[in-house]
Structure formats: structure tokens, C-alpha cells
Design an enzyme around this catalytic site. Structure first.
Site, short mmCIF file in Angstrom:
data_model
loop_
_atom_site.label_atom_id
_atom_site.label_comp_id
_atom_site.label_asym_id
_atom_site.label_seq_id
_atom_site.Cartn_x
_atom_site.Cartn_y
_atom_site.Cartn_z
N LEU A 16 2.95 17.05 -5.90
CA LEU A 16 3.56 16.18 -4.90
C LEU A 16 3.47 16.82 -3.51
O LEU A 16 3.08 16.19 -2.53
CB LEU A 16 5.03 15.90 -5.25
CG LEU A 16 5.81 15.10 -4.22
CD1 LEU A 16 5.33 13.65 -4.20
CD2 LEU A 16 7.31 15.14 -4.50
N LYS B 3 1.40 19.14 -2.44
CA LYS B 3 0.01 19.24 -1.96
C LYS B 3 -0.55 17.89 -1.54
O LYS B 3 -1.20 17.76 -0.52
CB LYS B 3 -0.88 19.81 -3.08
CG LYS B 3 -0.81 21.31 -3.18
CD LYS B 3 -1.89 21.84 -4.11
CE LYS B 3 -1.77 21.26 -5.50
NZ LYS B 3 -2.31 22.08 -6.58
N GLY C 213 8.79 3.09 2.49
CA GLY C 213 8.09 3.56 3.69
C GLY C 213 6.80 2.78 3.93
O GLY C 213 6.10 3.03 4.90
N HIS D 41 10.62 1.37 -7.43
CA HIS D 41 9.77 0.75 -6.40
C HIS D 41 9.91 -0.78 -6.38
O HIS D 41 10.19 -1.37 -5.33
CB HIS D 41 8.30 1.11 -6.63
CG HIS D 41 8.02 2.59 -6.62
ND1 HIS D 41 8.78 3.48 -5.91
CD2 HIS D 41 7.06 3.32 -7.23
CE1 HIS D 41 8.28 4.70 -6.08
NE2 HIS D 41 7.26 4.63 -6.88
N ARG E 133 0.75 -8.87 0.55
CA ARG E 133 0.02 -7.81 -0.17
C ARG E 133 0.38 -6.46 0.45
O ARG E 133 0.07 -6.20 1.62
CB ARG E 133 -1.48 -8.07 -0.13
CG ARG E 133 -2.23 -7.11 -1.05
CD ARG E 133 -3.63 -7.59 -1.35
NE ARG E 133 -4.44 -7.57 -0.16
CZ ARG E 133 -5.26 -8.56 0.23
NH1 ARG E 133 -5.38 -9.64 -0.49
NH2 ARG E 133 -5.95 -8.46 1.34
N GLN F 198 -0.65 -3.48 -0.73
CA GLN F 198 -1.83 -2.63 -0.78
C GLN F 198 -2.79 -3.16 -1.82
O GLN F 198 -2.34 -3.85 -2.73
CB GLN F 198 -1.43 -1.18 -1.11
CG GLN F 198 -0.84 -1.08 -2.51
CD GLN F 198 -0.17 0.24 -2.77
OE1 GLN F 198 0.40 0.85 -1.89
NE2 GLN F 198 -0.23 0.69 -4.01
N TYR G 163 -0.53 -13.95 3.38
CA TYR G 163 -1.20 -15.23 3.49
C TYR G 163 -0.40 -16.31 2.79
O TYR G 163 0.37 -16.06 1.88
CB TYR G 163 -2.64 -15.17 2.99
CG TYR G 163 -2.86 -14.67 1.59
CD1 TYR G 163 -2.97 -13.31 1.34
CD2 TYR G 163 -2.98 -15.55 0.53
CE1 TYR G 163 -3.19 -12.84 0.05
CE2 TYR G 163 -3.20 -15.09 -0.76
CZ TYR G 163 -3.30 -13.74 -1.00
OH TYR G 163 -3.52 -13.30 -2.26
C1 BG6 Z 1 4.66 7.00 -8.02
C2 BG6 Z 1 4.46 6.94 -9.51
O1 BG6 Z 1 6.02 6.93 -7.71
O2 BG6 Z 1 3.99 5.91 -7.42
C3 BG6 Z 1 2.99 6.94 -9.87
O3 BG6 Z 1 5.10 8.06 -10.11
C4 BG6 Z 1 2.24 5.86 -9.10
O4 BG6 Z 1 2.82 6.76 -11.26
C5 BG6 Z 1 2.59 5.92 -7.62
O5 BG6 Z 1 0.86 6.07 -9.29
C6 BG6 Z 1 2.02 4.73 -6.89
O6 BG6 Z 1 2.19 4.88 -5.52
P1 BG6 Z 1 1.26 4.09 -4.50
O7 BG6 Z 1 1.84 4.40 -3.18
O8 BG6 Z 1 -0.12 4.63 -4.70
O9 BG6 Z 1 1.34 2.66 -4.88
#
Ligand code: BG6
Length: 482
Positions: free
Chosen positions: A17, A19, A189, A248, A368, A370, A376
């Protein structure tokens, strides 16, 4: 802005994390002038006995600066700010040494006449949080007479279920006050996640439509086109719900569903998010589909009989005036056919439709997150030409086109800057965390006890077909773009 010495201490400095995320984010902040070298020191701390230069060499390869004319020069200057201290995560010695090193540099910069600020970033597994926090509290707090602060940043997973999370929160809570604790969820973020608040509350368009009268269902989707990639050991202990959905996707749901906060003060925003979480009804087994990709158990760090889901679709229902009856379909999976994270708000059919346009699909608003940030709207228009027929088209705001030349900051970059500035808006408060665990703990316990089993799916597929069937049953209608 505050002045005086700012020490950023990355604990777990040689880990993945640190690095891949923490140091690169610090580097970008440095390049943009947010970490002035006459005020800032960065320390790496870990158990391995290595030199300053060893650490610098380990992270050098991860520092990519596409925004500077002479990137390698910037990298070298940044690396010179970093010092390394080695020590254990539970012994006094290492932390006393760390404090001595920080104090030494603070004194050398005392001509700056300012407070001393100490930011501890715990890029560590949560099992060591309590001991590390105890050591920081005992040996490494800011002692300057001129003021300043000590803050700690912790990463998920914050516990494995409600009890373990509460225990962790109490242990840390005895040592630090809530305003000193920054619980990172890096999805908060992301540019388009931060945009949700503006979108919803600064646009007249959305205000009257954003409710059960007009919205049929909401999907929040996370897909990755790769598997656990060397993280099998960690992942198998947690699974996709703890890794992605409970944090998330649930944070995104809060911002989509919450009421307008009294103001933009972090506490007002977080108050509204907690209310959403507290209004979520218990999850029903029949509204869950779990999956595991074929080949997952070939990872040598994954047990042969692992029951851990690498895919899940879970329907959440919010019991309040705005959302009663609207399913929130949360979907996340690894080793799927694409890499994407998006919010899909699907509107109800037009009543008394004279064009039969529903055949082509419903109105949909897609955000979207990412890759390639975009928003849209799918809508029905007249097919250009002599005939009076309809077609589904899109009003499209693609960031890459609309904001050419604007660099969208990395989530970690933004969040670390917030921790330095003392802005907790985009961090998870203790009661939010508790409410999030309350939603998922009963389901997680059933999975852990083997009462619910994941369905195998092919690597590179959409996941189990049962998941699409569940979304369809909940009311989601697949639309067709132009
Ligand atoms: C992390 C998870 O919190 O989020 C990972 O532990 C996942 O498994 C990552 O790959 C995804 O993050 P991002 O920003 O690439 O969507």
C-alpha cells in the site's frame, strides 16, 4: 494555512500500500507544492532493517510524474525528504527512536517559528493498529509549545464484523479523539464520487426527480478484470463484500441516497450519511447472489475448499420516505469481463407512453467513476429523418473531452491533503462505520458459517447468470445505447 514543521510518518513503509499508493500520492502533492521542503519531512517506519537509501530505491520505481518537464530531478529531490527508521510495531524502542528523529528535525527547522504537525499514516494490517496507536500515544505525540497536532490515518479493513470493528474503534478511541482519526475509504477521494454532492444539490434538474416517484432502481457496480493477483491470502480472509461492498459501494450509496445536509460542514454531511445507513432494512437471503471465479482456489495462498465470494450482488432497501420500494443493487466482482465502476440510476417508464419508446429502453443516468470519468443520460429522441420514429440516444459529458488538459487527482492524493488540512468530510466517522457493519454482519456470518455458497463463474465472464436474473427481478431493464 498552518505553518511550522510537518512530519509525515508512513508506518508499514515497505509494504504494498505504501509503495503503490501512499508514497506516490505524497510525491504528487510534493510536485504541486503542497509539501514545501523547508517545512516537510517524511519518515518511513517498518520492521525491516534497511537504510534510507534502500527505502528510497524501493519506492523510486513507483514515482511517476507525468506532469513535470524533468521528472527524474523531481523524484530525486522528493526522495531526499524521506528518512527511514526501523523498529517493531509493539516495542518502545523503535517509537522512542522515531520520536527522537522527528524532534531533531523539528528543532532544526525551529527558525520557522511555528507549530509542529505530526501525521501518522498506518499502511499496516489492522491487527497491529491498537499496539501502534498505543506506542504513538505514549512516545510520539506532538509536544510543541507553539501548538500543532497529531493525527492518525487508518486504512480499511476496520475489523471483520460489527463486534471486531467496535472493539477496534474502542481501542483506538481510548487513545485518540475522533477529530484526530482519519479512516480512509479511497472511493471518497474519487473525482466523480466527490461530484455527487454538487450534482445532486446544485442542480435544479435533479431535485424533483430524485425519489421513489421517478426512480425505479439504482445500481452501483464495481468490476475488475483481474483476480486476487498475489493478494489471495488477504482476500480469502475478507471476500468481496468486506473488500468492496461494505465500504466503497456503501459509501457511494450514502452519497446517492442521502438528504441535503444542513451545510457543507463535514459533520453535517456525515450526519446525513449515517441516517441513510441506519434506514437500510435487513438483507434478505433471496436478494443475494454470491460467486467465485474458477481458478481462484489455484492460488497457493487460498485454501482448497475456500467458500469466499469473489463476486456478489446484494440488494439493499432503504426504509424512508424518499426511497421506499426502490432497490439499490450493489454488485462487485473480480476476474470479470471488464474493469469499471459506475452508478446507474434507472427511471420509471413514462406513463401513458404514446411513442412506445419503452421498447428501446428507459431513461437512465449513468455516472462512470472509472475508467474515463463520465456522466451520461440515456434518453429517447426522434430518429433524425423523415419518419416519426424514436431512438435511444445519450447526452454525454465525458471528462476527457470536456476537461482536456485538466489532470484529475488520484484519490489518495486528495485525501492525504485533506488530512493535512484537517478536513474530515471525506473520511468515515465511527458511527458510520458501525452502521455499515450492522448492515452486512448477519449476511457475512451466514457466509462464514458455510450457510451460503458462492456459484462458480468463468474468469472473464459477467459473473453468475443468477446475478443478472436477480437484478432483472428487482426491476432493472437492460437498455440499448446508440
Ligand atoms: C481496494 C481493494 O480497496 O480497492 C482492492 O482492497 C481493489 O481489492 C481496489 O482492487 C480497487 O480500487 P480502485 O481505485 O482501483 O477501484
Amino acid at each position: 494555512p498552518e505553518t511550522g514543521c510537518l512530519s509525515i510518518i508512513v508506518l508499514g513503509a515497505s509494504g504494498d500500500l505504501a509503495k503503490k499508493k501512499t508514497f506516490p500520492a505524497l510525491f504528487h502533492l510534493y510536485c504541486q507544492g503542497f509539501l514545501p521542503p523547508d517545512e516537510v519531512h517524511i519518515f518511513g517506519y517498518a520492521r525491516t532493517k534497511i537504510s534510507d537509501d534502500d527505502l528510497r530505491n524501493r519506492i523510486r520505481g513507483y514515482l511517476v510524474n507525468d506532469r513535470s518537464a524533468s521528472p527524474s530531478e523531481e523524484v530525486s529531490k522528493f526522495l531526499q525528504l524521506i528518512k527511514y527508521v526501523s523498529g517493531s510495531y509493539d516495542g518502545a524502542e523503535g517509537f522512542q527512536l522515531l520520536d527522537k528523529e522527528i524532534t531533531k528535525l523539528e528543532i532544526s527547522k525551529s527558525s520557522q517559528e511555528g507549530s509542529s504537525r505530526r501525521l501518522f499514516y498506518l499502511a499496516l494490517p489492522p491487527s497491529v493498529y491498537p499496539s501502534v496507536c498505543r506506542m504513538i500515544r505514549k512516545y510520539c505525540m506532538n509536544k510543541s509549545d507553539l501548538g500543532g497536532w497529531t493525527r492518525i490515518v487508518v486504512e480499511k479493513p476496520f475489523g471483520k464484523d460489527l463486534d471486531s470493528a467496535e472493539q477496534l474503534s474502542s481501542q483506538i478511541g481510548e487513545l485518540f479523539d475522533e477529530p484526530q482519526i482519519y479512516r480512509i475509504d479511497h472511493y471518497l477521494g474519487k473525482e466523480l464520487v466527490q461530484n455527487l454532492l454538487v450534482l445532486r444539490f446544485a442542480n435544479r434538474f435533479f431535485l424533483p426527480l430524485w425519489n421513489r416517484d421517478n426512480i425505479d432502481n439504482v445500481q452501483i457496480v464495481f468490476r475488475e478484470d483481474f483476480g486476487t493477483e498475489g493478494r489471495g491470502g488477504y482476500f480469502d480472509e475478507y471476500g468481496i463484500i468486506r473488500d468492496i461492498i461494505q465500504n466503497h459501494l456503501l459509501q457511494v450509496l450514502c452519497l446517492v441516497a442521502m438528504e441535503k445536509p444542513v451545510s457543507l460542514k463535514p459533520e453535517h454531511i456525515r450526519d446525513e450519511k449515517v441516517k441513510v445507513l441506519q434506514s437500510v432494512l435487513p438483507i434478505k437471503d433471496e436478494e443475494v447472489v454470491l460467486g467465485q471465479y474458477e481458478g481462484y482456489r489455484d492460488d497457493p495462498t487460498v485454501p482448497n475448499h475456500s467458500n469466499t465470494p469473489t463476486f456478489a450482488t446484494v440488494i439493499l432497501r432503504i426504509h424512508n420516505e424518499r426511497w421506499e420500494g426502490v432497490p439499490f443493487i450493489l454488485k462487485a466482482g473480480k476476474a470479470l469481463n471488464s474493469r469499471k465502476a459506475e452508478i446507474r440510476v434507472q427511471f420509471k417508464d413514462v406513463p401513458g407512453d404514446i411513442f412506445k419508446c419503452q421498447k428501446q429502453g428507459r431513461n437512465e443516468f449513468v455516472i462512470r467513476l472509472q475508467p474515463s470519468e463520465a456522466m451520461y443520460m440515456k434518453l429517447t429522441v426522434k430518429q433524425p429523418g423523415l419518419e416519426m420514429s424514436t431512438v435511444q440516444s445519450e447526452l454525454d459529458l465525458s471528462y476527457r473531452q470536456r476537461y482536456q488538459g485538466v489532470t484529475i487527482p488520484e484519490a489518495y492524493e486528495r485525501l492525504i491533503l485533506d488530512t493535512i488540512r484537517g478536513d474530515q468530510q471525506h473520511f468515515v466517522r465511527r458511527d458510520e462505520l458501525k452502521a455499515a457493519w450492522e448492515i452486512f454482519t448477519p449476511l457475512l456470518h451466514r457466509i462464514d458459517n458455510g450457510e451460503m455458497k458462492p456459484i462458480p463463474y468463468r474468469t472473464g465472464s459477467r459473473g453468475p447468470a443468477e446475478a443478472d436474473e436477480l437484478s432483472a427481478k428487482a426491476g432493472y431493464v437492460q437498455t440499448h445505447g446508440y
